[in-house]
Motif scaffolding. Sequence first.
Motif, PDB file in Angstrom:
ATOM      1  N   ILE A 133       0.849  -1.192   0.000  1.00  0.00           N
ATOM      2  CA  ILE A 133       0.000   0.000   0.000  1.00  0.00           C
ATOM      3  C   ILE A 133       0.882   1.238   0.000  1.00  0.00           C
ATOM      4  O   ILE A 133       1.790   1.360   0.822  1.00  0.00           O
ATOM      5  N   TRP A 135       0.707   4.539   1.071  1.00  0.00           N
ATOM      6  CA  TRP A 135      -0.112   5.438   1.892  1.00  0.00           C
ATOM      7  C   TRP A 135       0.057   6.891   1.468  1.00  0.00           C
ATOM      8  O   TRP A 135      -0.905   7.655   1.448  1.00  0.00           O
ATOM      9  N   GLY A 138      -1.982   7.952  -1.511  1.00  0.00           N
ATOM     10  CA  GLY A 138      -3.416   8.066  -1.232  1.00  0.00           C
ATOM     11  C   GLY A 138      -3.737   9.113  -0.193  1.00  0.00           C
ATOM     12  O   GLY A 138      -4.870   9.131   0.315  1.00  0.00           O
ATOM     13  N   GLN A 141      -4.736   7.437   2.979  1.00  0.00           N
ATOM     14  CA  GLN A 141      -5.876   6.530   2.916  1.00  0.00           C
ATOM     15  C   GLN A 141      -5.664   5.488   1.815  1.00  0.00           C
ATOM     16  O   GLN A 141      -4.978   5.740   0.821  1.00  0.00           O
ATOM     17  N   VAL A 142      -6.286   4.319   1.997  1.00  0.00           N
ATOM     18  CA  VAL A 142      -6.312   3.300   0.957  1.00  0.00           C
ATOM     19  C   VAL A 142      -7.554   3.526   0.108  1.00  0.00           C
ATOM     20  O   VAL A 142      -8.667   3.598   0.639  1.00  0.00           O
ATOM     21  N   TRP A 191      -9.016   5.374   7.524  1.00  0.00           N
ATOM     22  CA  TRP A 191      -7.774   4.967   6.854  1.00  0.00           C
ATOM     23  C   TRP A 191      -8.026   4.507   5.421  1.00  0.00           C
ATOM     24  O   TRP A 191      -7.116   4.028   4.760  1.00  0.00           O
ATOM     25  N   TYR A 192      -9.232   4.686   4.931  1.00  0.00           N
ATOM     26  CA  TYR A 192      -9.599   4.244   3.590  1.00  0.00           C
ATOM     27  C   TYR A 192     -10.580   5.246   2.994  1.00  0.00           C
ATOM     28  O   TYR A 192     -11.204   6.047   3.708  1.00  0.00           O
ATOM     29  N   ASN A 205      -3.981   2.795  -5.024  1.00  0.00           N
ATOM     30  CA  ASN A 205      -2.665   2.901  -4.371  1.00  0.00           C
ATOM     31  C   ASN A 205      -2.284   1.630  -3.623  1.00  0.00           C
ATOM     32  O   ASN A 205      -1.512   1.666  -2.673  1.00  0.00           O
ATOM     33  N   TYR A 206      -2.826   0.475  -4.043  1.00  0.00           N
ATOM     34  CA  TYR A 206      -2.286  -0.798  -3.585  1.00  0.00           C
ATOM     35  C   TYR A 206      -2.015  -1.679  -4.795  1.00  0.00           C
ATOM     36  O   TYR A 206      -2.659  -1.551  -5.839  1.00  0.00           O
ATOM     37  N   ILE A 216      -5.883  -8.095  -3.945  1.00  0.00           N
ATOM     38  CA  ILE A 216      -4.834  -7.216  -3.446  1.00  0.00           C
ATOM     39  C   ILE A 216      -3.533  -7.995  -3.265  1.00  0.00           C
ATOM     40  O   ILE A 216      -3.523  -9.116  -2.753  1.00  0.00           O
TER      41      ILE A 216
END
Length: 756
Positions: A133, A135, A138, A141-142, A191-192, A205-206, A216
């Motif tokens: 990820i 971070w 983003g 955030q994910v 966080w997302y 962004n993963y 993922i």
Amino acid sequence: MSQSHARIQTEPAPSSTYRLQLRPEFPFAAAEAVVPHLASLGVSHLHLSPVLEAVPGSAHGYDVTDHSRVRAELGGEPGLRALAAAARGHGLGLVLDIVPNHMAVPSPLRLNGPLWEVLREGPDSPYARWFDIDWEAGGGQVLLPVLAEPPAPDGFTADRDRGLLLHGELEFPLREGTAGLALPDLLAAQWYRPACWRTARTELNYRRFFTISDLIGVRVEDPEVFAATHAKVLELVRDGVAGGLRIDHVDGLADPEGYLRRLRTAVGDGCWVVVEKILARHERLPPGWPVAGTTGYDALHRVDGVLTDPVGASELARRYVEFTGSADWQETARASAREVLTGDLAAELAALERAAGPELAAGVRELLIAYPVYRPYPGEPEPLDPQALAEAAAPAGPGAVAGVRDLVRRDPAFAARFAQTSAALRAKSLEDRAFYRYAPLLSATEVGGDPGQPALAPAEFHAYCAELDRDWPGSGTVLSTHDTKRSADVRARISALSQTPGVMGRPTGPDPQLAWVARQTALGLGEAPERAERLAEALLKGVREAALHTSWTDQDPAYEDTVAGYAPQDPELPPELAAAARANLLGMTLLHLAMPGVPEVYQGAETEYRALVDPDNRRPARFPHEALARLDAGAAPRGPAEEKLALTAALLRLRRNRPGLFTGYTPLAARGPAAEHCLAFARPGGLVAAATRLSHRLAGAGGWRDTALPLPPGRWTAVLDRGASYEGEARLAELLSAQPVALLVREGDGGGGRRT
């Protein structure tokens, strides 16, 4: 040969494997029920599709949600262990298909426990190391592209008592300490960021599997992640439940060799390990990898190619380009790569360009487009292919290309991400786009194939087999798999067209490319159950993958409504071409099962098995136990399907019961006017295989006439033509009179010359 490579040669390898596609409708108990048939057929190992917990209802199992549990829908761990015991009771082992590269982004999300915790706790979660990820990209955030439409301000609600954010039926975990916030602040504090699925193309962004955002990427290069995600599999190996592993999509890993060395240490030398690795024709598996070889697409390409007429294939390509107005293969492949990289993989490209800097961005892009194989590997003396460097220098500039080369050399993280993106690009732009756009001969558009050069000379086939026997004798070989776009039976019918291109004619329809593809697809499938529906489904998938008039993400309903109408109503090959298809199929079967390597039979493919692209090739299998019993009782084969079954059983049983026959490799050259139509080789342990090449051309040239096949010393008994034996040489008009293939086993030494 490296020490590690030499060591692998001592590993126990199956004599053959048989692939079973597990799903809720075909669980472990159903697999257990067919064990007696498969033992009778002669295989040594059952190869199971992924068995760990997956998305509910999954028809394939590659969308793993929990590495610690065997999938409950299949019967759970008790069911798997019962299957292993039943198999063992019949002398069979198990090979497991494992998925180290990715996990599912499932619905509901909580099914993936590690991901759920990362969404709740952010980068400080102990599970954050599991996933690739970015971070920073983003904004902390994910991106979660799981919504059907762009989110409306009033589309979310919060269940504060349960600590959940809700959007329709979707549930997301609330970050600790945020439950009391007003909704707009609540969303911003997570966080997302839930978003429409379309945003994945540019904002993801993963790391994901190819372009599939609900898979993922997993960082198995981290020792703790490896240990956690492999504990159950390693337990099953230690307990003797599994004796072999197939490693799915090894090119997705940051460091494939490092992963394989860690796996080898964990499973020991007694476990057969092969990797799903797509090799270009000129490419070879890295010799230091501690594996037995690949899963076998490299063999598929050679077996298909050596039975394809190079002259007719070239003529088909000329007619196709003239009829459709298509570009040639190389131009089609480059255009597809550029489209996919700057479109479907725009987020991945942007991440690499950010890491490289604006002055090297063009070099990154052009090198990815020009790269001639799936990816480079860490530790290679020259990390980037010289051909790709030269080709990319023209549009990007030599300075930018040299800069990227230096960056790959000095920055392992950038090198790994470049390689992973390259692998995804090759798969999506070639297998899932260019192969659907360039279709002179559909049998050549198979994983690992080269549609621009579909035919293979016999000398090249022999060289490949000798190399396989010398360097990778335990490598897997295949003809049909869960990923092939057309089964071997379908490809055998289509490749016969290379011997008489005129049969293609000029298909009708306003879209010439689709008309051409529809005619070849229909001829390949022929008369089959639910033919119309299966053809329509395959053709629709094909036009969406080609993305010329419609696509998965931007569908054109008006165009798609016309697709089913392109399927011809006369799907059968002319009789003379049907005979060529029979020769192709029996020849493919013989070569595959007699050549070096560990052959795999796909479920149901021991008899006639006509299948198109998935999901068609994952339909319930038909296991011909009654036909096999009848053949074993002495009945003659009824048609090509039972001829194939008899040939398959004979070779699999020889491999299991007399493995010494399948050692070494020596090409055999026929003598006489039709010598080029005989492809033959000896396994010096005591076996000779002979197949007819280009049988339609052979018939048109007058048949075998005086052509003979010189045999190694000894008396040779025909396995399929009981009672016939040969010494010195065999006249091909006799040897191949009943069938277009022959299988001989040496029963003693002796001199002489004629058939007795």
